[in-house]
Design a protein around this motif. Structure first.
Motif, mmCIF file in Angstrom:
data_model
loop_
_atom_site.group_PDB
_atom_site.id
_atom_site.type_symbol
_atom_site.label_atom_id
_atom_site.label_comp_id
_atom_site.label_asym_id
_atom_site.label_seq_id
_atom_site.Cartn_x
_atom_site.Cartn_y
_atom_site.Cartn_z
ATOM 1 N N LYS A 30 0.801 -1.238 0.000
ATOM 2 C CA LYS A 30 0.000 0.000 0.000
ATOM 3 C C LYS A 30 0.832 1.286 0.000
ATOM 4 C CE LYS A 30 -1.031 0.227 4.994
ATOM 5 N NZ LYS A 30 -0.119 1.247 5.406
ATOM 6 N N ASP A 31 2.054 1.226 0.542
ATOM 7 C CA ASP A 31 2.851 2.457 0.582
ATOM 8 C C ASP A 31 3.946 2.488 -0.482
ATOM 9 O OD1 ASP A 31 1.344 3.382 2.727
ATOM 10 O OD2 ASP A 31 2.608 2.341 4.187
ATOM 11 N N SER A 32 3.738 1.721 -1.569
ATOM 12 C CA SER A 32 4.780 1.617 -2.598
ATOM 13 C C SER A 32 5.157 2.976 -3.165
ATOM 14 C CB SER A 32 4.312 0.737 -3.749
ATOM 15 O OG SER A 32 4.051 -0.553 -3.306
ATOM 16 N N TYR A 33 4.165 3.848 -3.370
ATOM 17 C CA TYR A 33 4.459 5.142 -3.977
ATOM 18 C C TYR A 33 3.765 6.243 -3.216
ATOM 19 C CZ TYR A 33 5.859 2.094 -7.691
ATOM 20 O OH TYR A 33 6.467 1.101 -8.377
ATOM 21 N N ILE A 34 4.524 7.210 -2.824
ATOM 22 C CA ILE A 34 3.927 8.388 -2.202
ATOM 23 C C ILE A 34 4.562 9.612 -2.872
ATOM 24 C CG2 ILE A 34 3.601 9.681 -0.054
ATOM 25 C CD1 ILE A 34 3.554 6.919 1.372
ATOM 26 N N LEU A 35 3.721 10.338 -3.601
ATOM 27 C CA LEU A 35 4.215 11.527 -4.296
ATOM 28 C C LEU A 35 4.216 12.690 -3.313
ATOM 29 C CD1 LEU A 35 5.020 12.764 -7.067
ATOM 30 C CD2 LEU A 35 2.613 13.338 -7.380
ATOM 31 N N SER A 85 0.758 13.116 -1.288
ATOM 32 C CA SER A 85 0.794 13.828 -0.009
ATOM 33 C C SER A 85 0.023 15.151 -0.159
ATOM 34 C CB SER A 85 2.276 14.006 0.317
ATOM 35 O OG SER A 85 2.451 15.068 1.144
ATOM 36 N N VAL A 86 -0.718 15.551 0.880
ATOM 37 C CA VAL A 86 -1.561 16.758 0.761
ATOM 38 C C VAL A 86 -0.738 18.016 0.476
ATOM 39 C CG1 VAL A 86 -3.566 15.977 2.071
ATOM 40 C CG2 VAL A 86 -1.656 17.026 3.281
ATOM 41 N N GLU A 87 0.559 17.968 0.797
ATOM 42 C CA GLU A 87 1.395 19.150 0.525
ATOM 43 C C GLU A 87 1.524 19.416 -0.978
ATOM 44 O OE1 GLU A 87 5.048 17.891 2.396
ATOM 45 O OE2 GLU A 87 5.784 16.949 0.569
ATOM 46 N N VAL A 88 1.203 18.417 -1.812
ATOM 47 C CA VAL A 88 1.293 18.595 -3.270
ATOM 48 C C VAL A 88 0.046 19.320 -3.817
ATOM 49 C CG1 VAL A 88 1.492 17.316 -5.479
ATOM 50 C CG2 VAL A 88 2.773 16.554 -3.476
ATOM 51 N N ASP A 89 -1.031 19.355 -3.034
ATOM 52 C CA ASP A 89 -2.295 19.914 -3.539
ATOM 53 C C ASP A 89 -2.166 21.359 -4.024
ATOM 54 O OD1 ASP A 89 -3.213 17.493 -2.708
ATOM 55 O OD2 ASP A 89 -4.589 18.252 -1.180
ATOM 56 N N ASP A 90 -1.272 22.124 -3.412
ATOM 57 C CA ASP A 90 -1.121 23.538 -3.791
ATOM 58 C C ASP A 90 -0.182 23.739 -4.978
ATOM 59 O OD1 ASP A 90 -2.759 24.281 -1.718
ATOM 60 O OD2 ASP A 90 -1.097 24.376 -0.285
ATOM 61 N N ARG A 135 -8.184 9.485 -3.122
ATOM 62 C CA ARG A 135 -6.785 9.302 -2.770
ATOM 63 C C ARG A 135 -6.729 8.713 -1.360
ATOM 64 N NH1 ARG A 135 -3.759 14.951 -1.834
ATOM 65 N NH2 ARG A 135 -5.691 15.682 -0.907
ATOM 66 N N VAL A 136 -5.748 7.904 -1.099
ATOM 67 C CA VAL A 136 -5.533 7.434 0.270
ATOM 68 C C VAL A 136 -4.308 8.208 0.791
ATOM 69 C CG1 VAL A 136 -5.266 5.444 1.786
ATOM 70 C CG2 VAL A 136 -6.549 5.225 -0.345
ATOM 71 N N ASN A 137 -3.104 7.712 0.456
ATOM 72 C CA ASN A 137 -1.907 8.446 0.901
ATOM 73 C C ASN A 137 -0.908 8.603 -0.235
ATOM 74 O OD1 ASN A 137 -1.177 5.830 0.587
ATOM 75 N ND2 ASN A 137 0.041 5.699 2.443
ATOM 76 N N GLU A 138 -1.303 8.203 -1.465
ATOM 77 C CA GLU A 138 -0.325 8.169 -2.560
ATOM 78 C C GLU A 138 0.054 9.538 -3.095
ATOM 79 O OE1 GLU A 138 -3.124 6.478 -2.450
ATOM 80 O OE2 GLU A 138 -4.442 7.477 -3.880
#
Ligand code: NCD
Length: 308
Positions: A241-246, A271-276, A266-269
């Motif tokens: 499940k944590d293979s890829y986290i952008l 990261s919310v910091e990418v949203d902006d 999205r689950v955790n793939e």
């Protein structure tokens, strides 16, 4: 009468027309607000969904129509053992068009053979998700200005992700499209996609393990969630499940004009910091999903657009 069961049910020319119509809806929403007055869509969802079901409902409401339906198998007569064929015969008496999501591959196809109204496949198991693909195509065409000459990276659960299967099938019909398939070994794209779709159309593609290696060459990065509900055992899911986290750090490898798409949820793939990040297009993609479903409903109901 037409259904939408696979992304290939429309020719490239028909798709162009549909995407043009979606563009016109985006620019002139008022023109369409009574286009489906008196019409009903039934949403038959045997599997959980937020976006797809609500976007069909929002689409029909935006067109002045109404909606009915159910949002889980347990709240429908499927719980009593009713077959999809019987359910659709009955729904044909209640609604003008329907969207069906089902955990079994091929269920919407079975329904279409017994239906008197157009059936839209809103996702069947790990198989296809053609309206997500329409959404993806409209997003890419609107934000990139083209559907040809693209390098597309697909990352995550390429085995069970039906959105990935449908998007690849749709995009191989455009020119100069290349794919980078980024997944762990266990979640590679199914062999039929590699052989019968990619290789059969002479489409250049490579399979890589590391997201960072692929990022510099991509025009589009299509992220997907690991599909927990389709795994046979929980240990495999937990391992993968944590293979890829952008995250922000990985985004430093990506070109300035790359777009990030995700069918969501999205689950955790990502990261919310990418949203902006201006390259994050996944929430704009949701809005395009409503326009394209409006265009699809109008098309399948054979609405006379000249009279609007
Ligand atoms: C996708 C689906 O249902 O296949 N979601 C959606 O329809 N937007 C992707 C997913 O569930 O991961």
């Amino acid at each position: 009468m037409r259904h939408l069961l696979s992304p290939l049910d429309f020719s490239v020319e028909e798709l162009d027309k549909l995407l043009d119509l979606a563009g016109d809806i985006e620019r002139n929403p008022d023109k369409y607000k009574e286009a489906c007055k008196g019409k009903k869509i039934a949403t038959l969802f045997y599997e959980p969904s937020t976006r797809t079901r609500l976007s069909f409902e929002a689409a029909m409401l935006n067109l002045g129509g109404s909606v009915l339906g159910f949002s889980s198998a347990s709240s429908s007569s499927a719980a009593k053992g009713e077959s999809v064929s019987d359910t659709i015969r009955m729904i044909s008496c209640y609604a003008d068009i329907c969207a069906m999501r089902h955990p079994k591959e091929g269920a919407p196809l079975v329904a279409s053979s017994k239906s008197r109204i157009p059936v839209i496949n809103a996702g069947d198991g790990g198989h296809q998700h053609p309206t997500q693909t329409l959404t993806d195509l409209l997003t890419i065409r609107s934000l990139k200005g083209r559907l040809s000459n693209l390098t597309i990276g697909l990352c995550g659960d390429l085995k069970f992700g039906r959105t990935v299967h449908s998007l690849i099938e749709a995009l191989v019909r455009y020119t100069d499209v290349k794919f980078v398939l980024i997944s762990p070994d266990e979640l590679r794209v199914p062999e039929y996609i590699r052989e019968d779709v990619l290789a059969a159309h002479n489409i250049p593609f490579k399979e890589v393990r590391k997201l960072e290696d692929a990022l510099p060459e991509l025009d589009i990065l299509y992220m997907t969630r690991v599909q927990r509900e389709r795994f046979f055992n929980e240990e495999d899911y937990v391992r993968l499940k944590d293979s890829y986290i952008l995250d922000k750090q990985k985004m430093t490898y990506a070109p300035d004009d790359m777009l990030i798409l995700h069918p969501l949820p999205r689950v955790n793939e990502i990261s919310v910091e990418v949203d902006d990040d201006p390259r994050a297009a996944y929430f704009r993609q949701v809005q395009y999903g409503v326009y394209v479903r409006m265009a699809l409903i109008l098309t399948l109901l054979e609405t006379d657009l000249d009279s609007l």
